[in-house]
Design a protein around this motif. Structure first.
Motif, PDB file in Angstrom:
ATOM      1  N   GLY A  14       0.775  -1.136   0.007  1.00  0.00           N
ATOM      2  CA  GLY A  14      -0.017  -0.126   0.005  1.00  0.00           C
ATOM      3  C   GLY A  14       0.666   1.283   0.032  1.00  0.00           C
ATOM      4  O   GLY A  14       0.399   2.346  -0.609  1.00  0.00           O
ATOM      5  N   GLY A  15       1.907   1.125   0.505  1.00  0.00           N
ATOM      6  CA  GLY A  15       2.856   2.452   0.795  1.00  0.00           C
ATOM      7  C   GLY A  15       3.525   2.729  -0.504  1.00  0.00           C
ATOM      8  O   GLY A  15       4.409   3.828  -0.507  1.00  0.00           O
ATOM      9  N   ILE A  16       3.670   1.735  -1.496  1.00  0.00           N
ATOM     10  CA  ILE A  16       4.378   2.076  -2.739  1.00  0.00           C
ATOM     11  C   ILE A  16       3.832   3.502  -3.337  1.00  0.00           C
ATOM     12  O   ILE A  16       2.588   3.475  -3.581  1.00  0.00           O
ATOM     13  N   PRO A  17       4.790   4.642  -3.551  1.00  0.00           N
ATOM     14  CA  PRO A  17       4.221   5.716  -4.007  1.00  0.00           C
ATOM     15  C   PRO A  17       4.369   5.882  -5.171  1.00  0.00           C
ATOM     16  O   PRO A  17       5.239   6.571  -6.229  1.00  0.00           O
ATOM     17  N   PHE A  18       3.409   5.090  -6.188  1.00  0.00           N
ATOM     18  CA  PHE A  18       3.409   5.427  -7.592  1.00  0.00           C
ATOM     19  C   PHE A  18       3.409   6.686  -8.098  1.00  0.00           C
ATOM     20  O   PHE A  18       4.104   6.969  -9.250  1.00  0.00           O
ATOM     21  N   GLY A  19       2.525   7.633  -7.824  1.00  0.00           N
ATOM     22  CA  GLY A  19       2.620   9.187  -8.345  1.00  0.00           C
ATOM     23  C   GLY A  19       3.748   9.581  -7.985  1.00  0.00           C
ATOM     24  O   GLY A  19       4.452  10.086  -9.215  1.00  0.00           O
ATOM     25  N   TYR A  20       4.747   9.669  -7.113  1.00  0.00           N
ATOM     26  CA  TYR A  20       6.006  10.077  -6.634  1.00  0.00           C
ATOM     27  C   TYR A  20       6.795   9.379  -7.884  1.00  0.00           C
ATOM     28  O   TYR A  20       7.591  10.110  -8.575  1.00  0.00           O
ATOM     29  N   GLY A  98      -0.979   2.363   4.421  1.00  0.00           N
ATOM     30  CA  GLY A  98       0.323   2.344   3.913  1.00  0.00           C
ATOM     31  C   GLY A  98       0.589   3.444   3.032  1.00  0.00           C
ATOM     32  O   GLY A  98       1.518   4.247   2.764  1.00  0.00           O
ATOM     33  N   HIS A  99      -0.682   3.516   2.188  1.00  0.00           N
ATOM     34  CA  HIS A  99      -0.440   4.631   1.116  1.00  0.00           C
ATOM     35  C   HIS A  99      -0.345   5.830   1.704  1.00  0.00           C
ATOM     36  O   HIS A  99       0.060   6.876   1.075  1.00  0.00           O
ATOM     37  N   LYS A 106       9.078   8.731   4.432  1.00  0.00           N
ATOM     38  CA  LYS A 106       8.941   9.056   5.674  1.00  0.00           C
ATOM     39  C   LYS A 106       7.638   9.421   6.077  1.00  0.00           C
ATOM     40  O   LYS A 106       7.269  10.407   7.170  1.00  0.00           O
ATOM     41  N   PHE A 107       6.458   8.416   6.101  1.00  0.00           N
ATOM     42  CA  PHE A 107       5.361   8.193   6.498  1.00  0.00           C
ATOM     43  C   PHE A 107       4.451   9.662   6.124  1.00  0.00           C
ATOM     44  O   PHE A 107       3.419   9.707   6.638  1.00  0.00           O
ATOM     45  N   GLU A 108       4.851   9.982   4.957  1.00  0.00           N
ATOM     46  CA  GLU A 108       3.934  10.895   4.451  1.00  0.00           C
ATOM     47  C   GLU A 108       3.271  10.002   3.023  1.00  0.00           C
ATOM     48  O   GLU A 108       3.783   8.888   2.758  1.00  0.00           O
ATOM     49  N   GLY A 109       2.242  10.629   2.374  1.00  0.00           N
ATOM     50  CA  GLY A 109       1.583   9.960   1.343  1.00  0.00           C
ATOM     51  C   GLY A 109       0.671  10.530   0.631  1.00  0.00           C
ATOM     52  O   GLY A 109       0.451  11.760   0.682  1.00  0.00           O
ATOM     53  N   GLY A 110      -0.335   9.932   0.008  1.00  0.00           N
ATOM     54  CA  GLY A 110      -1.293  10.231  -0.773  1.00  0.00           C
ATOM     55  C   GLY A 110      -2.632  10.458   0.153  1.00  0.00           C
ATOM     56  O   GLY A 110      -2.631  10.270   1.651  1.00  0.00           O
TER      57      GLY A 110
END
Length: 202
Positions: A14-20, A98-99, A106-110
């Motif tokens: 869930g944490g994979i930051p695809f947009g980034y 996770g997302h 660093k525990f930021e996200g969408g």
């Protein structure tokens, strides 16, 4: 495979930051430093269209798809592995967490909208269809991304009481936990909506 391993997998996937990643490697832009700073499809579209409108739409669509896919994939994988329903719902919540709070950023996200759609498409697909219709109508006529997403999430979850009155886990609590997370991540948008400062999608 023990539940704890599934929990870790759900959070990490869930944490994979695809947009980034897409903005960085396909357009050479750190999406966190532009626009709203969000890694979701809306900000990818807003920022990248300044360089290449056609490419921006494709990359935003890819971001949306992958953010939803990762949520659906982890829940589906666990379901096929014979994991019980209670654990599946926990995995759904963890994928959204996770997302929204990515260990890779660093525990930021969408803001969790697409990932929420992905996990719920596996667990309560008819409610997701309701949410998609609401989102489409709001996006088309109101053209405010955050309001469209928030309305769709709340209506979609509320619809589960009619479409899925007897969930196998005997509770709708995981749905409202997910809703709370998504609404929390939209807190700045909500402030701008209340003050009339939220921008429309052009």
């Amino acid at each position: 495979m023990s539940n704890i391993i599934w929990y870790i997998i759900a959070y990490l996937v869930g944490g994979i930051p695809f947009g980034y990643l897409i903005a960085k490697y396909a357009a050479g832009i750190n999406i966190k430093e532009h626009g709203s700073g969000n890694i979701g499809a809306t900000n990818v579209l807003r920022v990248l269209k300044q360089k290449d409108p056609k490419k921006a739409k494709k990359l935003a669509a890819l971001t949306l798809f992958l953010d939803a896919f990762k949520g659906a994939a982890v829940v589906l994988a666990a379901k096929f592995a014979g994991v019980c329903d209670a654990t599946l719902w926990t995995l759904a919540v963890l994928a959204v967490i996770g997302h929204c709070f990515s260990p890779f950023l660093k525990f930021e996200g969408g803001k969790g909208v697409a990932t929420t759609a992905g996990v719920l498409l596996v667990l309560v697909p008819k409610a997701v269809l309701v949410a998609l219709v609401v989102w489409y109508l709001m996006a088309k006529y109101v053209r405010i991304s955050s309001l469209s997403s928030l309305t769709a999430i709340i209506v979609g979850i509320a619809s589960t009481y009619i479409l899925y009155p007897n969930l196998s886990i005997q509770s709708h609590a995981p749905l409202w936990i997910i809703a709370f997370i998504v609404v929390y991540k939209h807190k700045e948008n909500i402030y701008r909506l209340v003050t009339g400062q939220e921008k429309r999608v052009v």
